[in-house]
Design a protein around this motif. Structure first.
Motif, PDB file in Angstrom:
ATOM      1  N   CYS A 256      12.840  16.733  -7.297  1.00 37.21           N
ATOM      2  CA  CYS A 256      13.624  15.169  -6.968  1.00 37.21           C
ATOM      3  C   CYS A 256      12.995  14.109  -7.809  1.00 37.21           C
ATOM      4  O   CYS A 256      13.270  13.187  -7.672  1.00 37.21           O
ATOM      5  CB  CYS A 256      13.298  15.097  -5.513  1.00 37.21           C
ATOM      6  SG  CYS A 256      11.629  14.611  -5.093  1.00 37.21           S
ATOM      7  N   LYS A 257      12.522  14.627  -8.795  1.00 35.47           N
ATOM      8  CA  LYS A 257      11.949  13.507 -10.006  1.00 35.47           C
ATOM      9  C   LYS A 257      12.608  13.978 -11.140  1.00 35.47           C
ATOM     10  O   LYS A 257      12.093  15.000 -11.871  1.00 35.47           O
ATOM     11  CB  LYS A 257      10.421  13.450  -9.919  1.00 35.47           C
ATOM     12  CG  LYS A 257       9.884  13.280  -8.520  1.00 35.47           C
ATOM     13  CD  LYS A 257      10.173  11.997  -8.312  1.00 35.47           C
ATOM     14  CE  LYS A 257       9.506  11.622  -6.671  1.00 35.47           C
ATOM     15  NZ  LYS A 257       9.769  10.117  -6.142  1.00 35.47           N
ATOM     16  N   VAL A 258      13.327  13.203 -11.856  1.00 35.47           N
ATOM     17  CA  VAL A 258      13.767  13.586 -13.129  1.00 35.47           C
ATOM     18  C   VAL A 258      13.503  12.296 -14.012  1.00 35.47           C
ATOM     19  O   VAL A 258      13.800  11.199 -13.920  1.00 35.47           O
ATOM     20  CB  VAL A 258      15.224  13.536 -13.034  1.00 35.47           C
ATOM     21  CG1 VAL A 258      15.965  14.029 -14.566  1.00 35.47           C
ATOM     22  CG2 VAL A 258      15.918  14.616 -12.135  1.00 35.47           C
ATOM     23  N   ALA A 259      13.035  12.524 -15.309  1.00 33.14           N
ATOM     24  CA  ALA A 259      12.648  11.779 -16.493  1.00 33.14           C
ATOM     25  C   ALA A 259      13.696  12.344 -17.630  1.00 33.14           C
ATOM     26  O   ALA A 259      13.685  13.231 -17.817  1.00 33.14           O
ATOM     27  CB  ALA A 259      11.150  11.626 -16.944  1.00 33.14           C
ATOM     28  N   VAL A 260      14.431  11.218 -18.124  1.00 32.00           N
ATOM     29  CA  VAL A 260      15.410  11.427 -19.056  1.00 32.00           C
ATOM     30  C   VAL A 260      15.142  10.576 -20.320  1.00 32.00           C
ATOM     31  O   VAL A 260      14.968   9.184 -19.901  1.00 32.00           O
ATOM     32  CB  VAL A 260      16.797  11.157 -18.635  1.00 32.00           C
ATOM     33  CG1 VAL A 260      17.103   9.872 -17.945  1.00 32.00           C
ATOM     34  CG2 VAL A 260      17.810  11.666 -19.806  1.00 32.00           C
ATOM     35  N   GLU A 261      15.212  10.941 -21.447  1.00 34.72           N
ATOM     36  CA  GLU A 261      14.770  10.062 -22.535  1.00 34.72           C
ATOM     37  C   GLU A 261      15.705  10.505 -23.709  1.00 34.72           C
ATOM     38  O   GLU A 261      16.046  11.778 -23.942  1.00 34.72           O
ATOM     39  CB  GLU A 261      13.329  10.247 -23.055  1.00 34.72           C
ATOM     40  CG  GLU A 261      12.371   9.929 -22.464  1.00 34.72           C
ATOM     41  CD  GLU A 261      11.972   8.212 -22.231  1.00 34.72           C
ATOM     42  OE1 GLU A 261      12.649   7.729 -22.954  1.00 34.72           O
ATOM     43  OE2 GLU A 261      11.719   7.892 -21.045  1.00 34.72           O
ATOM     44  N   LEU A 262      16.281   9.452 -24.560  1.00 36.12           N
ATOM     45  CA  LEU A 262      17.392   9.773 -25.460  1.00 36.12           C
ATOM     46  C   LEU A 262      16.732   9.095 -26.874  1.00 36.12           C
ATOM     47  O   LEU A 262      16.290   8.269 -27.106  1.00 36.12           O
ATOM     48  CB  LEU A 262      18.668   8.598 -24.984  1.00 36.12           C
ATOM     49  CG  LEU A 262      19.707   8.898 -25.862  1.00 36.12           C
ATOM     50  CD1 LEU A 262      20.539   9.957 -25.340  1.00 36.12           C
ATOM     51  CD2 LEU A 262      20.694   7.462 -25.758  1.00 36.12           C
TER      52      LEU A 262
END
Length: 549
Positions: free
Chosen positions: A326-332
């Motif tokens: 339930c924890k999502v880190a997104v980097e672009l």
């Protein structure tokens, strides 16, 4: 014939986990199987049993310096013989493939009759470890040269994806390095040995450092592995002082330490490559500061790059993670910048980003990284003129970039979006600008800021922006740092999406404020009908893409 059922994954702490006793007739097959599993279960504990040379005098006094420790270790290793080597494996969630594929004990050829009748080493192996020395002296045992040849040519050595776990492992690593190198003795210089060790075992932790220096426990735990296991409530499988059993106990102790002390688990990077005794332990100040640095603290975590060649292979694995994770880190990272100073700029720039890299780091609420992986998606894009970007060169490992519609299909089928139980975080709002465009399968963002906000808060009801100032240009490392700060709830965290009281209770406001694009806008939660409409839009886009394939 009935199909063979898939192996049942169990926790490494499960009492039913067994140790495979490996002899010469199965050695190559068992080592090959071990290496195959290690690709997916990269935490590997190792232990060895050996017979040291007979003229070595025993000492009850522990050396006081690292050089003295190394001199003592060389005495144990030089001229000694390997008798057993044990391995135990698990993934970063401390799960093993099944109860019979968790630990291996390789029995090497050793002729005890060539030693004096009063040999201390032989007495220990026979009376304390309860080894079958007659079997070790027979052709049933694995020839040492054959075992070392297999290890040397296997994927275990110099593999940065593997995290090695030992208890007082300097002697164990010393025997392997000496035998694999073919040298009669270890290097006379301690620093030369440490260089060789770090090359062969890039990521390694010696848990005796943790217990002896009190860095993770309320008090120091003196003594050996069994003392530590008893203090932590770890159950032993097999015989004490046998390599497979000791390797499994070491792995279980590591698992308990990491799970009971999550704050320490996120700050162990300064212990990587530190062997008890022969290395200088890191300072207390360095250990305290390690919580704010991104290094090798995320043990067992490695990067998987996804392109057209391997996307389908990982699709199901990622889609099955939610909502348990339930924890999502997104980097672009984009070839052309997405300006965030004003919504109109972002709306224009997202049309022509060039090829994109997007990193996802996913964990459960306890911070255990899913499958020990950070996924980096290589995505096809257009340049600012609207032409397909030519910057994404074909990569031999993962192939050409994937279409953003494939990423949208993955997120739609995974149930990772539209769910207030799943927290999403990034260090930049640009990541969510890009994801909203991908999920809607539109040529551009909505015309108005309020429409964009409605979409964003619907797709990501629990959304955070973390102002971290990442020190590293490595996208996967940035994602891991974002994930770590999301889990610890840093003060720099800005809440954006609605979080229902049932989800966490941390924030119960039914309004959301976005501090980007030079405005502050409060948005009411969308109706169920709008959510269903957006879900329908995403599913329709996914079907169109699927039909095109």
């Amino acid at each position: 014939m009935a199909e063979k059922s898939p192996p049942k994954r169990v926790r490494v702490l499960h009492p039913g986990v067994a140790i495979r006793d490996v002899w010469a007739d199965q050695a190559e097959q068992e080592l090959e199987e071990l290496c195959r599993w290690v690709e997916y279960y990269p935490l590997v504990a190792m232990d060895s049993e050996f017979a040291r040379r007979e003229d070595l005098r025993s000492s009850t006094t522990e050396p006081r310096t690292a050089d003295a420790h190394y001199t003592q270790m060389c005495g144990y290793v030089n001229g000694g013989e390997l008798v057993q080597v044990g391995f135990a494996i698990c993934d970063p969630l401390f799960v093993v493939p099944d109860a019979t594929s968790a630990a291996w004990q390789f029995n090497l050829r050793f002729d005890a009759s060539a030693r004096p009748p009063n040999s201390a080493s032989v007495s220990f192996l026979r009376d304390k470890a309860h080894l079958d020395l007659q079997a070790h002296a027979s052709h049933r045992a694995i020839p040492v040269d054959l075992f070392l040849l297999m290890i040397r040519s296997s994927s275990l050595m110099s593999n940065p994806k593997i995290t090695w776990i030992t208890f007082h492992g300097s002697t164990d690593f010393g025997y392997l390095l000496r035998c694999i190198s073919g040298a009669p003795d270890l290097p006379p210089n301690r620093h030369t040995f440490m260089e060789q060790f770090r090359q062969a075992f890039p990521k390694a932790y010696d848990i005796k450092i943790f217990s002896q220096h009190g860095n993770c426990l309320q008090q120091k735990i003196p003594g050996g592995l069994n003392t530590l296991a008893n203090a932590l409530g770890v159950q032993r499988q097999g015989e004490q002082h046998q390599a497979g059993s000791d390797a499994l106990v070491s792995l279980r102790c590591f698992a308990v330490l990491m799970e009971k002390l999550p704050s320490f688990a996120h700050s162990i990077c300064h212990f990587n490559g530190v062997l008890y005794g022969v290395s200088d332990p890191p300072s207390a100040a360095a250990c305290r500061n390690s919580a704010n640095t991104l290094s090798r603290a995320d043990y067992g975590v490695f990067v998987v790059h996804l392109g057209s060649r391997n996307f389908d292979a990982f699709f199901g694995q990622i889609a099955s993670l939610f909502p348990n994770c339930c924890k999502v880190a997104v980097e672009l990272a984009t070839a052309f910048e997405i300006r965030l100073s004003h919504f109109s700029h972002a709306r224009q720039d997202v049309k022509g980003t060039g090829d994109v890299e997007l990193a996802l780091a996913i964990s459960d609420s306890r911070g255990r990284v899913a499958y020990g992986r950070v996924w980096v998606f290589h995505l096809q894009g257009k340049d600012p003129a609207g032409n397909l970007s030519a910057t994404g060169l074909h990569n031999e490992e993962w192939g050409p970039p994937i279409n953003p519609a494939q990423l949208a299909q993955l997120l739609t089928q995974s149930s990772g979006i539209l769910d207030p139980r799943v927290d999403w975080a990034s260090s930049s709002a640009a990541a969510f600008v890009y994801l909203v465009k991908a999920l809607t399968a539109a040529d551009s963002l909505p015309c108005t800021r309020s429409s964009f906000m409605a979409l964003c808060t619907t797709f990501f009801p629990s959304l955070f922006e973390l102002h971290l100032g990442h020190p590293s240009g490595n996208l996967a490392c940035c994602a891991l740092m974002t994930l770590r700060n999301l889990l610890t709830g840093g003060s720099s965290m800005v809440k954006k999406g609605h979080c229902s009281a049932a989800a966490s209770g941390r924030i119960k406001s039914t309004r959301t404020t976005l501090h980007r694009f030079g405005f502050s806008l409060e948005v009411k939660m969308l109706t169920i009908m709008l959510k269903l409409k957006l879900m329908s839009t995403c599913c329709r886009a996914a079907r169109v893409f699927h039909g095109n394939n």
